[in-house]
Design an enzyme around this catalytic site. Structure first.
Site, PDB file in Angstrom:
ATOM      1  N   GLU A 201       0.840  -1.208   0.000  1.00 28.09           N
ATOM      2  CA  GLU A 201       0.000   0.000   0.000  1.00 28.09           C
ATOM      3  C   GLU A 201       0.871   1.253   0.000  1.00 28.09           C
ATOM      4  OE1 GLU A 201      -2.693  -0.025   3.313  1.00 28.09           O
ATOM      5  OE2 GLU A 201      -4.094  -1.407   2.348  1.00 28.09           O
TER       6      GLU A 201
ATOM      7  N   GLU B 199      -6.369  -7.305  -0.315  1.00 27.42           N
ATOM      8  CA  GLU B 199      -6.834  -7.102   1.070  1.00 27.42           C
ATOM      9  C   GLU B 199      -8.246  -6.556   1.017  1.00 27.42           C
ATOM     10  OE1 GLU B 199      -4.856  -4.438   3.757  1.00 27.42           O
ATOM     11  OE2 GLU B 199      -2.915  -5.343   3.334  1.00 27.42           O
TER      12      GLU B 199
END
Ligand code: MG
Length: 450
Positions: free
Chosen positions: A289, A376
């Site tokens: 991320e 995710e």
């Protein structure tokens, strides 16, 4: 992605010039449909039709019809409602892709047994015109000799994966949506759940898990940068277990500022690609991320360096690329994709925080041609659910959207704790057998894996 755009703009003549009066029985029409072959083999191919609203007003529905030679049949389709009458095929929009703003496009796909391509075409009842009939190119991959088996492990069934169009296909050319779970940050696991082979087999056999993500923390104290031997050993244990259990495994460089340690990432992925890149099991994820930093000047150059290191040893396994703003700005990545093959892009969502506006970013990226992978997600707030709250209706909208678009996913996260996204409750054995230990959003996750 290998998109062979063969043929042809099948333009509906006259609608822009007021010709709609000639088709007054039909609604305002999408004005063009483009047919392309996105994959082919000896006796079949994967086709795609892109419908574009070339009118100056929004439309709320579309319908594409064509005939195939009788020697060819459509065996599977997606992103449209298919009805068949002999060799005549009709595809209508589904609920989420009927509305098209002026100028907007959407696509549907299908698998054909046989090499015949459409003989004709209409959009909303009006004849498509323009361009020669499509032809099929010479085969570039071997024909599937037998239908994919329905037994065996996930990797026995699906084998080597590749990107096909905006989704993922297996060794037989069939579209595949992998579903599974992510580990906890490996440096913060409360017990070695993700490294346990018995637990992995149990999740495969009881949850229908097909993929596990090894979330190797990089930056915190005790993670890869400060203890590389420990982190690497955890990841390699998970890879080896996945090979033994016949499931797919995502090797995740679980970092938020990976551009600051690019040389370590290049060395890590280059080395693992040399030793594991020949295995069909492995999927590479070089950047979990990124924060709110520039795609074009920070993240994309990092990806290009890591992709080059992987491709030097592994020419084909899928690489999933993180995107700006905690892997949400897939539309930004779509405007300037990374060069290479079998590349996918990461979209993360947490359903108490993220809803239709983030799905719209995903839709925009798909329309632009990107293949997405949700590595995710949680039915929780974006912090993983510190407050323990679950938002299941919105999570169901995401599940439906991922299924409709063939988007593979791994849910956050395999560990004991009080967060909504902790899948296990206290006392869960490290070896699996967790029927009575599901916690937080786990019942929802497991129900949607099966
Ligand atoms: Mg390979």
């Amino acid at each position: 992605m290998r998109t062979l755009r063969l043929v042809t703009t099948l333009a509906v003549a006259g609608l822009l010039a007021g010709g709609a009066a000639a088709v007054a029985a039909t609604p305002a029409s999408a004005a063009t449909a483009v047919f392309s072959v996105t994959n082919n083999w000896g006796n079949g191919y994967q086709g795609q039709v892109t419908v574009t609203n070339d009118t100056s007003a929004p439309i709320s529905s579309w319908r594409v019809e064509f005939d195939l030679p009788s020697s060819s049949t459509i065996t599977q389709s997606w992103n449209a409602q298919q009805t068949t009458s002999g060799s005549h095929y009709t595809f209508a929009n589904v609920s989420w892709n009927g509305n098209l703003a002026a100028g907007a496009s959407t696509s549907f796909g299908f698998l054909v047994n046989g090499t015949g391509t459409p003989l004709n075409c209409t959009v909303n009842g009006t004849g498509c015109a323009g361009g020669p009939p499509p032809t099929t190119p010479p085969p570039t991959t071997p024909p599937p000799t037998t239908p994919p088996p329905t037994t065996g492990t996930p990797v026995e069934r699906h084998g080597q994966l590749r990107v096909c169009g905006t989704t993922m296909c297996d060794k037989s050319g069939a579209r595949v949506q992998l579903r599974g779970i992510s580990s906890m940050w490996l440096n913060w696991e409360t017990a070695p759940y993700a490294e346990n082979l018995s637990a992995l087999r149990w999740m495969r056999d009881n949850w229908n898990l097909q993929v596990i993500r090894a979330a190797m923390g990089v930056e915190p104290a005790g993670a890869y940068l400060s203890d590389p031997a420990k982190a690497r050993a955890q990841v390699e244990t998970i890879i080896n277990n996945a090979v033994t259990a016949g499931v797919y495994v995502i090797v995740d460089w679980h970092a938020h500022e990976a551009q600051n340690n690019q040389s370590q990432a290049v060395a890590f992925f280059g080395d693992l690609a040399r030793r594991y890149g020949n295995l069909p099991n492995v999927i590479w994820e070089p950047y979990n991320e990124p924060l709110q930093v520039s795609w074009t000047t920070v993240i994309k150059p990092y990806h290009q360096a890591v992709v080059s290191a992987i491709r030097a040893a592994d020419p084909d396994n899928i690489i999933v690329l993180g995107t700006p703003t905690w892997s949400q700005d897939v539309d930004v990545a779509a405007a300037s994709p990374v060069t290479g093959t079998n590349l996918m892009y990461t979209l993360h969502f947490y359903s108490c925080t993220h809803g239709s506006s983030l799905r719209a970013k995903g839709d925009a990226a798909i329309r632009a041609g990107l293949a997405l992978f949700v590595t995710e997600w949680g039915a929780s707030n974006a912090d993983g659910g510190l407050d323990g709250r679950a938002c299941l209706p919105e999570a169901q909208s995401w599940i439906d959207w991922m299924k409709a678009n063939g988007i593979s996913w791994t849910a956050w996260k395999l560990d004991v704790g009080t967060d909504t996204t902790n899948l296990l409750s206290p006392g869960a054995p490290v070896t699996g057998g967790w029927t009575n230990y599901l916690h937080g959003h786990a019942p929802f996750v497991v129900a949607n894996m099966r």
